[in-house]
Write a protein that holds these residues in place. Structure first.
Motif, PDB file in Angstrom:
ATOM      1  N   GLY A 116       0.793  -1.214   0.000  1.00 45.48           N
ATOM      2  CA  GLY A 116       0.000   0.000   0.000  1.00 45.48           C
ATOM      3  C   GLY A 116       0.828   1.267   0.000  1.00 45.48           C
ATOM      4  N   GLY A 117       2.112   1.126  -0.282  1.00 46.73           N
ATOM      5  CA  GLY A 117       2.964   2.303  -0.338  1.00 46.73           C
ATOM      6  C   GLY A 117       3.369   2.866   1.000  1.00 46.73           C
ATOM      7  N   VAL A 118       3.186   2.083   2.081  1.00 46.44           N
ATOM      8  CA  VAL A 118       3.547   2.535   3.425  1.00 46.44           C
ATOM      9  C   VAL A 118       5.032   2.272   3.663  1.00 46.44           C
ATOM     10  N   THR A 119       5.736   3.289   4.105  1.00 45.88           N
ATOM     11  CA  THR A 119       7.165   3.168   4.375  1.00 45.88           C
ATOM     12  C   THR A 119       7.437   3.439   5.847  1.00 45.88           C
ATOM     13  N   LEU A 120       8.168   2.522   6.485  1.00 43.42           N
ATOM     14  CA  LEU A 120       8.528   2.674   7.895  1.00 43.42           C
ATOM     15  C   LEU A 120      10.024   2.923   8.019  1.00 43.42           C
ATOM     16  N   LYS A 121      10.395   3.776   8.943  1.00 44.70           N
ATOM     17  CA  LYS A 121      11.796   3.997   9.266  1.00 44.70           C
ATOM     18  C   LYS A 121      12.110   3.237  10.550  1.00 44.70           C
ATOM     19  N   LEU A 122      13.026   2.299  10.463  1.00 44.11           N
ATOM     20  CA  LEU A 122      13.379   1.445  11.595  1.00 44.11           C
ATOM     21  C   LEU A 122      14.811   1.723  12.032  1.00 44.11           C
ATOM     22  N   ALA A 123      15.003   1.778  13.333  1.00 42.59           N
ATOM     23  CA  ALA A 123      16.350   1.952  13.886  1.00 42.59           C
ATOM     24  C   ALA A 123      16.872   0.586  14.298  1.00 42.59           C
ATOM     25  N   ASN A 124      17.912   0.130  13.660  1.00 39.29           N
ATOM     26  CA  ASN A 124      18.433  -1.215  13.880  1.00 39.29           C
ATOM     27  C   ASN A 124      19.914  -1.151  14.232  1.00 39.29           C
ATOM     28  N   LYS A 125      20.393  -2.125  14.995  1.00 41.23           N
ATOM     29  CA  LYS A 125      21.836  -2.175  15.221  1.00 41.23           C
ATOM     30  C   LYS A 125      22.506  -2.503  13.890  1.00 41.23           C
ATOM     31  N   PRO A 126      23.656  -1.942  13.601  1.00 38.54           N
ATOM     32  CA  PRO A 126      24.284  -2.116  12.288  1.00 38.54           C
ATOM     33  C   PRO A 126      24.817  -3.527  12.085  1.00 38.54           C
ATOM     34  N   LYS A 127      24.818  -3.960  10.821  1.00 40.90           N
ATOM     35  CA  LYS A 127      25.508  -5.197  10.482  1.00 40.90           C
ATOM     36  C   LYS A 127      27.011  -4.946  10.619  1.00 40.90           C
ATOM     37  N   LEU A 128      27.777  -6.042  10.694  1.00 39.20           N
ATOM     38  CA  LEU A 128      29.213  -5.906  10.956  1.00 39.20           C
ATOM     39  C   LEU A 128      29.890  -4.976   9.957  1.00 39.20           C
ATOM     40  N   GLU A 129      29.565  -5.156   8.653  1.00 41.00           N
ATOM     41  CA  GLU A 129      30.248  -4.344   7.643  1.00 41.00           C
ATOM     42  C   GLU A 129      29.819  -2.882   7.670  1.00 41.00           C
ATOM     43  N   LYS A 130      28.744  -2.562   8.412  1.00 44.28           N
ATOM     44  CA  LYS A 130      28.259  -1.185   8.510  1.00 44.28           C
ATOM     45  C   LYS A 130      28.712  -0.489   9.797  1.00 44.28           C
ATOM     46  N   VAL A 131      29.475  -1.190  10.625  1.00 40.26           N
ATOM     47  CA  VAL A 131      29.958  -0.597  11.874  1.00 40.26           C
ATOM     48  C   VAL A 131      31.013   0.457  11.556  1.00 40.26           C
ATOM     49  N   SER A 132      30.794   1.658  12.031  1.00 42.47           N
ATOM     50  CA  SER A 132      31.738   2.748  11.791  1.00 42.47           C
ATOM     51  C   SER A 132      32.792   2.773  12.899  1.00 42.47           C
ATOM     52  N   PRO A 133      33.889   3.495  12.711  1.00 41.65           N
ATOM     53  CA  PRO A 133      34.873   3.628  13.793  1.00 41.65           C
ATOM     54  C   PRO A 133      34.257   4.189  15.071  1.00 41.65           C
ATOM     55  N   TRP A 174      38.887  -0.620   6.539  1.00 44.99           N
ATOM     56  CA  TRP A 174      38.147  -0.731   7.800  1.00 44.99           C
ATOM     57  C   TRP A 174      37.277  -1.982   7.830  1.00 44.99           C
ATOM     58  N   GLN A 175      36.701  -2.363   6.677  1.00 44.34           N
ATOM     59  CA  GLN A 175      35.851  -3.556   6.638  1.00 44.34           C
ATOM     60  C   GLN A 175      36.647  -4.812   6.982  1.00 44.34           C
ATOM     61  N   SER A 176      37.881  -4.905   6.478  1.00 46.30           N
ATOM     62  CA  SER A 176      38.685  -6.086   6.786  1.00 46.30           C
ATOM     63  C   SER A 176      39.130  -6.080   8.246  1.00 46.30           C
ATOM     64  N   VAL A 177      39.347  -4.899   8.827  1.00 42.71           N
ATOM     65  CA  VAL A 177      39.709  -4.809  10.249  1.00 42.71           C
ATOM     66  C   VAL A 177      38.527  -5.265  11.107  1.00 42.71           C
ATOM     67  N   LEU A 178      37.304  -4.914  10.699  1.00 40.18           N
ATOM     68  CA  LEU A 178      36.119  -5.355  11.443  1.00 40.18           C
ATOM     69  C   LEU A 178      36.000  -6.871  11.430  1.00 40.18           C
ATOM     70  N   LEU A 179      36.248  -7.492  10.276  1.00 37.04           N
ATOM     71  CA  LEU A 179      36.183  -8.950  10.182  1.00 37.04           C
ATOM     72  C   LEU A 179      37.282  -9.585  11.020  1.00 37.04           C
ATOM     73  N   TYR A 180      38.481  -9.000  10.980  1.00 38.72           N
ATOM     74  CA  TYR A 180      39.597  -9.489  11.804  1.00 38.72           C
ATOM     75  C   TYR A 180      39.237  -9.409  13.285  1.00 38.72           C
ATOM     76  N   ASP A 181      38.696  -8.263  13.704  1.00 32.30           N
ATOM     77  CA  ASP A 181      38.335  -8.049  15.105  1.00 32.30           C
ATOM     78  C   ASP A 181      37.281  -9.050  15.564  1.00 32.30           C
ATOM     79  N   ASP A 182      36.274  -9.292  14.716  1.00 34.20           N
ATOM     80  CA  ASP A 182      35.199 -10.216  15.080  1.00 34.20           C
ATOM     81  C   ASP A 182      35.731 -11.634  15.232  1.00 34.20           C
ATOM     82  N   GLU A 183      36.571 -12.065  14.287  1.00 34.79           N
ATOM     83  CA  GLU A 183      37.147 -13.413  14.350  1.00 34.79           C
ATOM     84  C   GLU A 183      38.125 -13.529  15.522  1.00 34.79           C
ATOM     85  N   TYR A 184      38.888 -12.480  15.790  1.00 35.08           N
ATOM     86  CA  TYR A 184      39.839 -12.474  16.905  1.00 35.08           C
ATOM     87  C   TYR A 184      39.102 -12.655  18.229  1.00 35.08           C
ATOM     88  N   ARG A 185      37.992 -11.926  18.404  1.00 37.86           N
ATOM     89  CA  ARG A 185      37.216 -12.029  19.646  1.00 37.86           C
ATOM     90  C   ARG A 185      36.654 -13.432  19.830  1.00 37.86           C
TER      91      ARG A 185
END
Length: 282
Positions: A116-133, A174-185
């Motif tokens: 019906g053309g309804v658009t919602l704005k949702l606040a979500n925790k970011p995916k790993l590749e979208k995590v900023s510094p 930065w994306q590769s550092v995020l993947l490294y950090d996640d795997e390291y943890r």
């Protein structure tokens, strides 16, 4: 991961231990799924209840339990959905992930179009590749604060690791550092090595210098997975399936476009079984 009630409860006040034993809250299954109402119903002083809740929350975080798990406290949805909550962290993830500690105030806004053309704005925790510094700095501080409540936590070593991630971020994408950090943890949680311990293997297969050419890739472009994150490359030149090498299974099976080999040696076994396979062959 073996559970021992006596060892777990040694830092709790003696009256709390006695009540837990009386009410038969001494097994892992009972404590894993205990909720706030269960703990508040015990005949304890309010201060003791607070201490008990914190201890049970840590246990549920460690063993993948129920309602008091800190990692399941996620950012609320905004707009027309009011105070509903998004889906929590994936089941079985027991290590402390950066994405699970990004506060609601820093949630990423996404638009979802309904019928019906309804658009919602949702606040979500970011995916790993979208995590900023900025996300990482805040979430890392929250994780450190949580770890400081655990026994034998070396805060100086953790600060060294934090410094190391900052140095990696200055050199690698930065994306590769995020993947490294996640795997390291994840590996630190499993193996218990000291924070800041160098891991040359992870550095080699995950970290990607800016505009770096991957060996075997004749296109001159870095080999990347979804979200721009670099994947290890197998013997055939195809990227390694991270789901297979980390968990031993892949939802896509023979249809998977990635190579089902070990991310360490390139042989036909999951990366998680590499050490056991190496010991057997030795």
């Amino acid at each position: 991961m073996e559970f021992n009630f006596t060892s777990w409860a040694k830092n709790l006040p003696q009256p709390v231990i006695e009540v837990l034993e009386k009410e038969e809250f001494t097994s892992l299954s009972a404590l894993k799924y205990a909720g706030e109402k269960d703990l508040e119903s015990l005949k304890l002083k309010r201060g003791h209840i607070v201490e008990l809740k914190a201890a049970v929350a840590d246990l549920q975080q460690k063993y993948g339990g129920g309602p008091l798990r800190a990692a399941d406290q996620v950012a609320p949805l905004q707009g027309l959905l009011g105070n509903m909550a998004i889906q929590s962290a994936s089941p079985g993830e027991t290590y402390l992930r950066i994405v699970d500690f990004v506060p609601a105030s820093m949630a990423v806004e996404e638009e979802v179009t309904l019928g019906g053309g309804v658009t919602l704005k949702l606040a979500n925790k970011p995916k790993l590749e979208k995590v900023s510094p900025c996300h990482w700095i805040v979430a890392n501080a929250k994780i450190m604060a949580k770890l400081m409540n655990t026994v034998d936590f070396d805060h100086e070593a953790y600060l060294c690791y934090t410094e190391m991630v900052g140095e990696l971020g200055a050199r690698f994408s930065w994306q590769s550092v995020l993947l490294y950090d996640d795997e390291y943890r994840k590996r630190q949680s499993t193996s218990g090595f000291a924070w800041g311990t160098p891991n040359p293997h992870l550095s080699t297969v995950i970290l990607c210098e800016r505009a770096q050419q991957v060996p075997g890739n004749k296109s001159g472009k870095a080999t990347t997975g979804s979200g721009g994150i670099r994947r290890p490359v197998g013997p055939s030149g195809k990227e390694v399936c991270l789901q297979y090498t980390n968990k031993g299974t892949c939802l896509y099976g023979s249809r998977c476009r990635f190579e089902h080999v070990c991310d360490t040696c390139g042989k036909e076994h999951p990366g998680k079984d590499h050490q056991a396979t190496a010991n057997t062959s030795a």
